[in-house]
Design an enzyme around this catalytic site. Structure first.
Site, mmCIF file in Angstrom:
data_model
loop_
_atom_site.group_PDB
_atom_site.id
_atom_site.type_symbol
_atom_site.label_atom_id
_atom_site.label_comp_id
_atom_site.label_asym_id
_atom_site.label_seq_id
_atom_site.Cartn_x
_atom_site.Cartn_y
_atom_site.Cartn_z
ATOM 1 N N LYS A 18 18.115 -2.931 3.748
ATOM 2 C CA LYS A 18 17.720 -1.561 4.086
ATOM 3 C C LYS A 18 18.855 -0.833 4.818
ATOM 4 O O LYS A 18 19.023 0.375 4.672
ATOM 5 C CB LYS A 18 16.431 -1.584 4.918
ATOM 6 N N SER A 28 4.918 0.596 10.308
ATOM 7 C CA SER A 28 3.875 -0.093 9.539
ATOM 8 C C SER A 28 2.915 0.972 9.035
ATOM 9 O O SER A 28 2.117 1.501 9.815
ATOM 10 C CB SER A 28 3.106 -1.081 10.429
ATOM 11 N N TYR A 31 16.216 -8.875 4.199
ATOM 12 C CA TYR A 31 15.503 -7.635 3.866
ATOM 13 C C TYR A 31 15.998 -6.468 4.734
ATOM 14 O O TYR A 31 16.321 -5.389 4.228
ATOM 15 C CB TYR A 31 14.000 -7.870 4.046
ATOM 16 N N ASN A 47 11.744 -0.436 9.613
ATOM 17 C CA ASN A 47 12.018 -0.808 11.014
ATOM 18 C C ASN A 47 12.796 -2.127 11.086
ATOM 19 O O ASN A 47 13.345 -2.442 12.142
ATOM 20 C CB ASN A 47 10.706 -0.907 11.799
HETATM 21 P P1 NAI Z 1 5.050 -3.091 -2.146
HETATM 22 O O1 NAI Z 1 5.751 -4.387 -2.274
HETATM 23 O O2 NAI Z 1 3.566 -3.096 -2.146
HETATM 24 O O3 NAI Z 1 5.539 -2.106 -3.297
HETATM 25 C C1 NAI Z 1 6.866 -2.060 -3.760
HETATM 26 C C2 NAI Z 1 6.826 -1.754 -5.242
HETATM 27 O O4 NAI Z 1 8.180 -1.729 -5.709
HETATM 28 C C3 NAI Z 1 6.080 -2.831 -6.065
HETATM 29 O O5 NAI Z 1 5.045 -2.219 -6.822
HETATM 30 C C4 NAI Z 1 7.158 -3.441 -6.942
HETATM 31 O O6 NAI Z 1 6.699 -3.806 -8.248
HETATM 32 C C5 NAI Z 1 8.196 -2.320 -6.998
HETATM 33 N N1 NAI Z 1 9.511 -2.841 -7.301
HETATM 34 C C6 NAI Z 1 10.177 -3.855 -6.669
HETATM 35 N N2 NAI Z 1 11.341 -4.089 -7.278
HETATM 36 C C7 NAI Z 1 11.440 -3.209 -8.307
HETATM 37 C C8 NAI Z 1 12.383 -2.976 -9.329
HETATM 38 N N3 NAI Z 1 13.512 -3.724 -9.424
HETATM 39 N N4 NAI Z 1 12.148 -2.012 -10.223
HETATM 40 C C9 NAI Z 1 11.005 -1.263 -10.170
HETATM 41 N N5 NAI Z 1 10.047 -1.445 -9.246
HETATM 42 C C10 NAI Z 1 10.268 -2.409 -8.316
HETATM 43 O O7 NAI Z 1 5.617 -2.397 -0.827
HETATM 44 P P2 NAI Z 1 5.001 -1.163 -0.029
HETATM 45 O O8 NAI Z 1 4.313 -1.669 1.164
HETATM 46 O O9 NAI Z 1 4.285 -0.270 -0.950
HETATM 47 O O10 NAI Z 1 6.347 -0.455 0.492
HETATM 48 C C11 NAI Z 1 6.983 0.543 -0.274
HETATM 49 C C12 NAI Z 1 8.391 0.731 0.266
HETATM 50 O O11 NAI Z 1 8.344 1.064 1.643
HETATM 51 C C13 NAI Z 1 9.261 -0.524 0.156
HETATM 52 O O12 NAI Z 1 10.578 -0.139 -0.196
HETATM 53 C C14 NAI Z 1 9.223 -1.105 1.550
HETATM 54 O O13 NAI Z 1 10.407 -1.834 1.828
HETATM 55 C C15 NAI Z 1 9.106 0.155 2.397
HETATM 56 N N6 NAI Z 1 8.441 -0.098 3.676
HETATM 57 C C16 NAI Z 1 7.072 -0.257 3.726
HETATM 58 C C17 NAI Z 1 6.434 -0.443 4.931
HETATM 59 C C18 NAI Z 1 4.943 -0.508 5.034
HETATM 60 O O14 NAI Z 1 4.426 -0.455 6.154
HETATM 61 N N7 NAI Z 1 4.203 -0.620 3.927
HETATM 62 C C19 NAI Z 1 7.194 -0.558 6.195
HETATM 63 C C20 NAI Z 1 8.627 -0.403 6.025
HETATM 64 C C21 NAI Z 1 9.203 -0.164 4.807
HETATM 65 C C1 15L Z 2 8.038 -3.663 6.366
HETATM 66 O O1 15L Z 2 9.200 -3.325 6.150
HETATM 67 C C2 15L Z 2 7.185 -4.245 5.305
HETATM 68 O O2 15L Z 2 7.504 -3.716 4.034
HETATM 69 C C3 15L Z 2 5.693 -4.031 5.560
HETATM 70 O O3 15L Z 2 4.957 -4.871 4.679
HETATM 71 C C4 15L Z 2 5.294 -4.306 7.017
HETATM 72 O O4 15L Z 2 5.306 -5.668 7.255
HETATM 73 C C5 15L Z 2 6.225 -3.563 7.972
HETATM 74 O O5 15L Z 2 7.593 -3.652 7.662
HETATM 75 C C6 15L Z 2 6.072 -4.011 9.449
HETATM 76 O O6 15L Z 2 7.082 -4.286 10.094
HETATM 77 O O7 15L Z 2 4.923 -4.032 9.913
#
Ligand code: NAI
Ligand code: 15L
Length: 265
Positions: free
Chosen positions: A139, A164, A135, A111
C-alpha cells in the site's frame, strides 16, 4: 458530476457495501472484478477484468473520468500474491489512466501503511510510513506510485488510508479505526466534486472520540465525517473482554497485522 465512474474490486466486501450508496455520484457506473459479480445493479455496467492484465485494464479504464480503486489483495499474504494485484495491478491502472485522459482516482490504501506505530502516537499528513507487513508495504508502494503519476502526468489521486470500514466496529481497536460506510460515501462525494484534488494522503476514519489521526491537512476537501464509534462501545464491552496490555490489538495501530508472521511460499 462524473460522467462514468469505474469501481474496481466491486465484488469484494467494500464494493458490495458501497455500490448501492453511489448511484448519484456519476451518470454511469462501470463495475469490475476478477471474481464474478452476482449482484449487478440495474444502473451498473459489468466489465470483468484481472488487474494484472495490462491490455484489459487499458480498455477497462477507457471512457471513465473517475475511478474508485478497491481492487487488490486486502489482507496479508505471500509476496507473490501481494505483488501481482497490488503492485502490478496498480502500475497497470496508472498506465491506463495516463493514456486515457487522467481520470481522478480514489485509491483504497490502508492503515497498514502506518501499522507499526504505537497506539499512543498521533499521526498527521506528514508522518512517515511504518508498514506492518508485505500488505502494508504494497500500500505504501501504491501511494508512492500515485504521487509519481501526479507529479509526472497530472493524474490526481486521493490516497485513502482506510482504517476499518465495516457496518460497525468489531473489536475495541476498531473504536479508533472505524470508518462508517456513510462517512466513506461522504468522502467519495467530496473527492470527485472538489475543483482541485492534488494527491493527498487522507486518513479514513469517522469522527471517533477514540481516533488517532489528524486530517487537518486535507480540510480543503470539505469532508466532515458525521459518525462516531463511541455509540458501539457499551455493546462491545458486553460482547467481549478487553484485550490485555501486551495484546497487539492495544499496542500497534495496525493491530494483529504487526504481530503476524511473514507468509512464506
Ligand atoms: P476484499 O478482499 O473483500 O475485496 C477486494 C476485491 O478485489 C475482491 O473482490 C477481489 O476479487 C478483487 N481483486 C483482488 N485482486 C484482483 C485482481 N488482480 N484483479 C481484479 N480484482 C482483484 O477487500 P475489501 O474489504 O472490499 O477492501 C477493498 C479495498 O480497500 C482493498 O484494496 C483493501 O486493501 C482496502 N482496505 C479495506 C479496508 C476495510 O476496512 N475493508 C481497510 C483498509 C484498506
Ligand atoms: C485492512 O487493510 C483490511 O483490508 C481490512 O480487512 C481490515 O482488517 C482493516 O485493514 C483493519 O485494519 O481493520
Amino acid at each position: 458530476m462524473l460522467k462514468r465512474l469505474l469501481i474496481t474490486g466491486a465484488a469484494g466486501g467494500l464494493g458490495t457495501m458501497l455500490r448501492p450508496l453511489l448511484p448519484h455520484v456519476a451518470d454511469a457506473i462501470r463495475v469490475s472484478d476478477m471474481a464474478p459479480l452476482t449482484d449487478t445493479l440495474p444502473h451498473e455496467e459489468d466489465v470483468p477484468c484481472d488487474l494484472t492484465d495490462r491490455k484489459a485494464v487499458r480498455a477497462l479504464v477507457d471512457g471513465c473520468d473517475g475511478v474508485l480503486h478497491l481492487g487488490g489483495r486486502s489482507l496479508e499474504d505471500t509476496w507473490e500474491v501481494i505483488r501481482a494485484s497490488n503492485l502490478d495491478g496498480m502500475v497497470n491502472l496508472y498506465e491506463a489512466a495516463r493514456h486515457t485522459g487522467n481520470p481522478r482516482i480514489l485509491y483504497a490504501s490502508s492503515n497498514h501503511t502506518i501499522g507499526f506505530y504505537p497506539q499512543t502516537e498521533r499521526l498527521d499528513g506528514r508522518s512517515p510510513t511504518r508498514p506492518d507487513g508485505f500488505y502494508g508495504v504494497s500500500k505504501v508502494f501504491g501511494e508512492a506510485l500515485a504521487s509519481m503519476y501526479f507529479d509526472k502526468f497530472g493524474v490526481e489521486t486521493a490516497c485513502l488510508r482506510i482504517g476499518s470500514c465495516k457496518p460497525e466496529p468489531e473489536n475495541h481497536r476498531m473504536l479508533s479505526t472505524w470508518l462508517s460506510p456513510a462517512d466513506f460515501v461522504r468522502l467519495i462525494e467530496r473527492v470527485f466534486a472538489v475543483e482541485t484534488l492534488g494527491c493527498p494522503i487522507i486518513y479514513g476514519a469517522s469522527a471517533n472520540d477514540a481516533g488517532w489521526w489528524d486530517n487537518s491537512h486535507v480540510a480543503y476537501l470539505g469532508w466532515e465525517p458525521q459518525d462516531n464509534s463511541e455509540i458501539f462501545r457499551a455493546k462491545l464491552d458486553a460482547a467481549m473482554d478487553h484485550p490485555g496490555p501486551d495484546d497487539p490489538t492495544v499496542l500497534f495501530q495496525g493491530g494483529t497485522f504487526a504481530s503476524d508472521v511473514i507468509h512464506e511460499n
